[in-house]
Write a protein that holds these residues in place. Structure first.
Motif, PDB file in Angstrom:
ATOM      1  N   ARG A 132       0.835  -1.208   0.000  1.00 33.56           N
ATOM      2  CA  ARG A 132       0.000   0.000   0.000  1.00 33.56           C
ATOM      3  C   ARG A 132       0.865   1.251   0.000  1.00 33.56           C
ATOM      4  O   ARG A 132       1.994   1.248   0.475  1.00 33.56           O
ATOM      5  CB  ARG A 132      -0.950   0.008   1.171  1.00 33.56           C
ATOM      6  N   ARG A 155      -6.119   7.580  -9.246  1.00 27.53           N
ATOM      7  CA  ARG A 155      -7.264   6.728  -9.610  1.00 27.53           C
ATOM      8  C   ARG A 155      -6.965   5.750 -10.744  1.00 27.53           C
ATOM      9  O   ARG A 155      -7.300   4.563 -10.631  1.00 27.53           O
ATOM     10  CB  ARG A 155      -8.485   7.602  -9.913  1.00 27.53           C
ATOM     11  N   VAL A 158      -4.516   2.625  -9.350  1.00 27.37           N
ATOM     12  CA  VAL A 158      -4.781   1.760  -8.200  1.00 27.37           C
ATOM     13  C   VAL A 158      -6.208   1.241  -8.231  1.00 27.37           C
ATOM     14  O   VAL A 158      -7.064   1.770  -8.927  1.00 27.37           O
ATOM     15  CB  VAL A 158      -4.513   2.505  -6.868  1.00 27.37           C
ATOM     16  N   ARG A 159      -6.462   0.202  -7.436  1.00 32.46           N
ATOM     17  CA  ARG A 159      -7.809  -0.366  -7.393  1.00 32.46           C
ATOM     18  C   ARG A 159      -8.653   0.235  -6.283  1.00 32.46           C
ATOM     19  O   ARG A 159      -9.876   0.183  -6.326  1.00 32.46           O
ATOM     20  CB  ARG A 159      -7.755  -1.881  -7.257  1.00 32.46           C
ATOM     21  N   GLU A 160      -7.988   0.797  -5.256  1.00 31.35           N
ATOM     22  CA  GLU A 160      -8.741   1.347  -4.128  1.00 31.35           C
ATOM     23  C   GLU A 160      -8.018   2.564  -3.568  1.00 31.35           C
ATOM     24  O   GLU A 160      -6.799   2.548  -3.414  1.00 31.35           O
ATOM     25  CB  GLU A 160      -8.896   0.292  -3.036  1.00 31.35           C
ATOM     26  N   ILE A 161      -8.799   3.613  -3.265  1.00 31.68           N
ATOM     27  CA  ILE A 161      -8.263   4.831  -2.662  1.00 31.68           C
ATOM     28  C   ILE A 161      -9.169   5.212  -1.504  1.00 31.68           C
ATOM     29  O   ILE A 161     -10.388   5.278  -1.660  1.00 31.68           O
ATOM     30  CB  ILE A 161      -8.239   6.015  -3.651  1.00 31.68           C
ATOM     31  N   VAL A 162      -8.556   5.481  -0.355  1.00 28.88           N
ATOM     32  CA  VAL A 162      -9.280   6.032   0.784  1.00 28.88           C
ATOM     33  C   VAL A 162      -8.629   7.372   1.111  1.00 28.88           C
ATOM     34  O   VAL A 162      -7.408   7.436   1.307  1.00 28.88           O
ATOM     35  CB  VAL A 162      -9.223   5.095   2.008  1.00 28.88           C
ATOM     36  N   ALA A 185      -3.702   4.098  -0.645  1.00 29.14           N
ATOM     37  CA  ALA A 185      -4.040   3.527  -1.948  1.00 29.14           C
ATOM     38  C   ALA A 185      -3.522   2.102  -2.045  1.00 29.14           C
ATOM     39  O   ALA A 185      -2.390   1.808  -1.637  1.00 29.14           O
ATOM     40  CB  ALA A 185      -3.441   4.389  -3.055  1.00 29.14           C
ATOM     41  N   LEU A 186      -4.362   1.250  -2.598  1.00 35.27           N
ATOM     42  CA  LEU A 186      -4.003  -0.148  -2.813  1.00 35.27           C
ATOM     43  C   LEU A 186      -3.948  -0.414  -4.316  1.00 35.27           C
ATOM     44  O   LEU A 186      -4.948  -0.240  -5.009  1.00 35.27           O
ATOM     45  CB  LEU A 186      -5.035  -1.067  -2.161  1.00 35.27           C
TER      46      LEU A 186
END
Length: 187
Positions: A132, A155, A158-162, A185-186
């Motif tokens: 991450r 965006r 990556v596949r996921e953003i918090v 971010a993952l």
């Protein structure tokens, strides 16, 4: 800005030196929430005087700090050695991780790179599977990047953003009126 010239007084800011126990505890709690359980190999990009590097080591992680400023690196090494930790801390380009890591951590540095998107791609490429990216950034006094700018750049990569706003005065040692946030971010 010449960071060597800033090194002697850098830790005087509450959120830089983490000398205030309340500020230190707030950062320690945030790191514990953002990072996987220890031990993780963490690249501390632009480690400065090593305050976050020290928290990482105290939590049982294996940090590797890199900073362009020899004076900051000297202070970081001294700070960690004084606390009984000896992680690798070197002078170098924070945009070029020296290996592969479980986490790339960067605080208030992304905005200084001429091509933040290229830097982010390089950091993501240095992550091991399941790794991450943890960015603590902000927009203050006309400098920095907004959360929207960073998330928009990340965006497609990556596949996921918090995105987590960070208005808590305990993190900064004072109330703030600008934008400060973390992005996890993952890939």
């Amino acid at each position: 800005m010449n960071w060597d010239d800033q090194a002697a007084t850098f830790d005087e800011q509450p959120d830089h030196g983490l000398r205030d126990p309340v500020v230190r505890a707030a950062w320690s709690a945030r790191l514990a929430a953002w990072l996987p359980g220890p031990p993780a190999d963490v690249f501390d990009a632009g480690c400065g005087t090593g305050s976050l590097t020290l928290l990482l080591a105290e939590q049982g992680h294996r940090p590797v700090g890199v900073d362009r400023s020899p004076e900051m690196v000297k202070r970081a090494r001294r700070k960690l050695a004084g606390a009984g930790h000896r992680p690798e801390i070197t002078v170098g380009d924070a945009a070029e991780p020296p290996g592969h890591f479980d986490v790339v951590l960067c605080r208030h540095l992304l905005w200084i790179f001429p091509d933040p998107a290229a830097t982010l791609r390089g950091w993501i490429a240095s992550l091991r599977p399941g790794g991450r990216l943890v960015l603590v950034e902000g927009r203050w006094g006309g400098a920095g990047l907004t959360a929207g700018e960073v998330a928009g750049t990340l965006r497609p990569m990556v596949r996921e953003i918090v995105v987590e706003p960070l208005p808590d005065p305990a993190l900064w040692g004072r109330p703030i009126d600008d934008e400060r946030y973390a992005v996890v971010a993952l890939p």
